[in-house]
Design a protein around this motif. Structure first.
Motif, PDB file in Angstrom:
ATOM      1  N   ASN A   1       0.806  -1.218   0.000  1.00  0.00           N
ATOM      2  CA  ASN A   1       0.000   0.000   0.000  1.00  0.00           C
ATOM      3  C   ASN A   1       0.841   1.270   0.000  1.00  0.00           C
ATOM      4  N   SER A   2       2.115   1.122  -0.159  1.00  0.00           N
ATOM      5  CA  SER A   2       3.009   2.264  -0.147  1.00  0.00           C
ATOM      6  C   SER A   2       3.134   2.861  -1.546  1.00  0.00           C
ATOM      7  N   SER A   3       3.292   4.150  -1.608  1.00  0.00           N
ATOM      8  CA  SER A   3       3.530   4.801  -2.899  1.00  0.00           C
ATOM      9  C   SER A   3       5.031   5.001  -3.074  1.00  0.00           C
ATOM     10  N   PHE A   4       5.770   3.903  -2.889  1.00  0.00           N
ATOM     11  CA  PHE A   4       7.226   3.942  -2.924  1.00  0.00           C
ATOM     12  C   PHE A   4       7.736   4.242  -4.320  1.00  0.00           C
ATOM     13  N   LEU A   5       7.159   3.613  -5.298  1.00  0.00           N
ATOM     14  CA  LEU A   5       7.580   3.812  -6.675  1.00  0.00           C
ATOM     15  C   LEU A   5       6.353   3.999  -7.563  1.00  0.00           C
ATOM     16  N   ASP A   6       6.496   4.819  -8.583  1.00  0.00           N
ATOM     17  CA  ASP A   6       5.388   5.047  -9.498  1.00  0.00           C
ATOM     18  C   ASP A   6       5.245   3.923 -10.517  1.00  0.00           C
ATOM     19  N   LYS A   7       6.324   3.313 -10.869  1.00  0.00           N
ATOM     20  CA  LYS A   7       6.304   2.243 -11.860  1.00  0.00           C
ATOM     21  C   LYS A   7       6.127   0.900 -11.147  1.00  0.00           C
ATOM     22  N   PRO A   8       5.165   0.080 -11.548  1.00  0.00           N
ATOM     23  CA  PRO A   8       4.932  -1.179 -10.821  1.00  0.00           C
ATOM     24  C   PRO A   8       6.006  -2.233 -11.052  1.00  0.00           C
ATOM     25  N   ALA A   9       6.722  -2.180 -12.156  1.00  0.00           N
ATOM     26  CA  ALA A   9       7.722  -3.200 -12.451  1.00  0.00           C
ATOM     27  C   ALA A   9       9.142  -2.773 -12.089  1.00  0.00           C
ATOM     28  N   ALA A  10       9.332  -1.568 -11.614  1.00  0.00           N
ATOM     29  CA  ALA A  10      10.676  -1.061 -11.334  1.00  0.00           C
ATOM     30  C   ALA A  10      11.439  -1.882 -10.301  1.00  0.00           C
ATOM     31  N   PRO A  11      10.835  -2.289  -9.181  1.00  0.00           N
ATOM     32  CA  PRO A  11      11.608  -3.093  -8.220  1.00  0.00           C
ATOM     33  C   PRO A  11      12.088  -4.420  -8.800  1.00  0.00           C
ATOM     34  N   TYR A  12      11.278  -5.017  -9.640  1.00  0.00           N
ATOM     35  CA  TYR A  12      11.650  -6.296 -10.230  1.00  0.00           C
ATOM     36  C   TYR A  12      12.749  -6.114 -11.272  1.00  0.00           C
ATOM     37  N   LEU A  13      12.701  -5.037 -11.987  1.00  0.00           N
ATOM     38  CA  LEU A  13      13.748  -4.772 -12.966  1.00  0.00           C
ATOM     39  C   LEU A  13      15.073  -4.447 -12.276  1.00  0.00           C
ATOM     40  N   ILE A  14      15.010  -3.805 -11.122  1.00  0.00           N
ATOM     41  CA  ILE A  14      16.218  -3.580 -10.324  1.00  0.00           C
ATOM     42  C   ILE A  14      16.779  -4.921  -9.840  1.00  0.00           C
ATOM     43  N   ALA A  15      15.901  -5.823  -9.436  1.00  0.00           N
ATOM     44  CA  ALA A  15      16.334  -7.151  -8.998  1.00  0.00           C
ATOM     45  C   ALA A  15      16.977  -7.920 -10.145  1.00  0.00           C
ATOM     46  N   ILE A  16      16.449  -7.767 -11.343  1.00  0.00           N
ATOM     47  CA  ILE A  16      17.037  -8.424 -12.510  1.00  0.00           C
ATOM     48  C   ILE A  16      18.416  -7.832 -12.806  1.00  0.00           C
ATOM     49  N   GLY A  17      18.560  -6.530 -12.634  1.00  0.00           N
ATOM     50  CA  GLY A  17      19.878  -5.905 -12.793  1.00  0.00           C
ATOM     51  C   GLY A  17      20.879  -6.434 -11.776  1.00  0.00           C
ATOM     52  N   LEU A  18      20.437  -6.641 -10.545  1.00  0.00           N
ATOM     53  CA  LEU A  18      21.316  -7.236  -9.535  1.00  0.00           C
ATOM     54  C   LEU A  18      21.664  -8.677  -9.885  1.00  0.00           C
ATOM     55  N   ASN A  19      20.723  -9.358 -10.516  1.00  0.00           N
ATOM     56  CA  ASN A  19      20.994 -10.705 -10.991  1.00  0.00           C
ATOM     57  C   ASN A  19      22.095 -10.714 -12.046  1.00  0.00           C
ATOM     58  N   LEU A  20      22.117  -9.712 -12.888  1.00  0.00           N
ATOM     59  CA  LEU A  20      23.151  -9.637 -13.905  1.00  0.00           C
ATOM     60  C   LEU A  20      24.527  -9.369 -13.297  1.00  0.00           C
ATOM     61  N   ILE A  21      24.564  -8.641 -12.188  1.00  0.00           N
ATOM     62  CA  ILE A  21      25.827  -8.451 -11.464  1.00  0.00           C
ATOM     63  C   ILE A  21      26.287  -9.786 -10.878  1.00  0.00           C
ATOM     64  N   LEU A  22      25.342 -10.562 -10.350  1.00  0.00           N
ATOM     65  CA  LEU A  22      25.652 -11.899  -9.853  1.00  0.00           C
ATOM     66  C   LEU A  22      26.174 -12.785 -10.980  1.00  0.00           C
ATOM     67  N   LEU A  23      25.598 -12.638 -12.151  1.00  0.00           N
ATOM     68  CA  LEU A  23      26.056 -13.381 -13.323  1.00  0.00           C
ATOM     69  C   LEU A  23      27.494 -13.019 -13.669  1.00  0.00           C
ATOM     70  N   ARG A  24      27.830 -11.757 -13.575  1.00  0.00           N
ATOM     71  CA  ARG A  24      29.187 -11.305 -13.881  1.00  0.00           C
ATOM     72  C   ARG A  24      30.215 -11.922 -12.935  1.00  0.00           C
ATOM     73  N   PHE A  25      29.869 -11.987 -11.626  1.00  0.00           N
ATOM     74  CA  PHE A  25      30.792 -12.578 -10.661  1.00  0.00           C
ATOM     75  C   PHE A  25      30.996 -14.064 -10.911  1.00  0.00           C
ATOM     76  N   SER A  26      29.937 -14.771 -11.280  1.00  0.00           N
ATOM     77  CA  SER A  26      30.097 -16.201 -11.543  1.00  0.00           C
ATOM     78  C   SER A  26      30.852 -16.441 -12.844  1.00  0.00           C
ATOM     79  N   ALA A  27      30.682 -15.583 -13.828  1.00  0.00           N
ATOM     80  CA  ALA A  27      31.423 -15.729 -15.076  1.00  0.00           C
ATOM     81  C   ALA A  27      32.903 -15.418 -14.865  1.00  0.00           C
ATOM     82  N   LYS A  28      33.190 -14.479 -13.985  1.00  0.00           N
ATOM     83  CA  LYS A  28      34.580 -14.132 -13.698  1.00  0.00           C
ATOM     84  C   LYS A  28      35.301 -15.255 -12.967  1.00  0.00           C
ATOM     85  N   ALA A  29      34.538 -16.085 -12.251  1.00  0.00           N
ATOM     86  CA  ALA A  29      35.117 -17.224 -11.539  1.00  0.00           C
ATOM     87  C   ALA A  29      35.186 -18.464 -12.423  1.00  0.00           C
ATOM     88  N   TYR A  30      34.875 -18.318 -13.696  1.00  0.00           N
ATOM     89  CA  TYR A  30      34.927 -19.399 -14.687  1.00  0.00           C
ATOM     90  C   TYR A  30      34.005 -20.564 -14.334  1.00  0.00           C
TER      91      TYR A  30
END
Length: 86
Positions: free
Chosen positions: A31-60
């Protein structure tokens, strides 16, 4: 964190961050008006997932990286289908 090279472990790693985002923004900040866009938190989470992907790729860890990528694309598709078309 990244020691085993396993596809299913990568899928599990890739689903953790979007699941936490879903819990926080759907259950706690419903019920919070934290963000105007409803999908923004999930897209931020997907961006964090891509950072996680980078760390695992760097570890071969190719199989783990593939699992994280599969989970990221699946979550992106789910966000697009359920949040953008409602």
């Amino acid at each position: 964190m990244f020691k085993k090279n396993n596809l299913y472990l990568g899928i599990l790693y890739g689903c953790v961050i979007p699941a936490i985002a879903w819990l926080v923004f759907s259950l706690l900040l419903k019920n919070s008006s934290f963000l105007d866009k409803p999908a923004a938190p999930y897209l931020i989470a997907i961006g964090l997932n891509l950072i996680l992907l980078r760390f695992s790729a760097k570890a071969y860890l190719d199989k783990t990286s593939n699992g994280i990528m599969i989970a990221t694309f699946a979550c992106t598709l789910l966000v697009f289908v359920f949040k953008m078309h409602t």
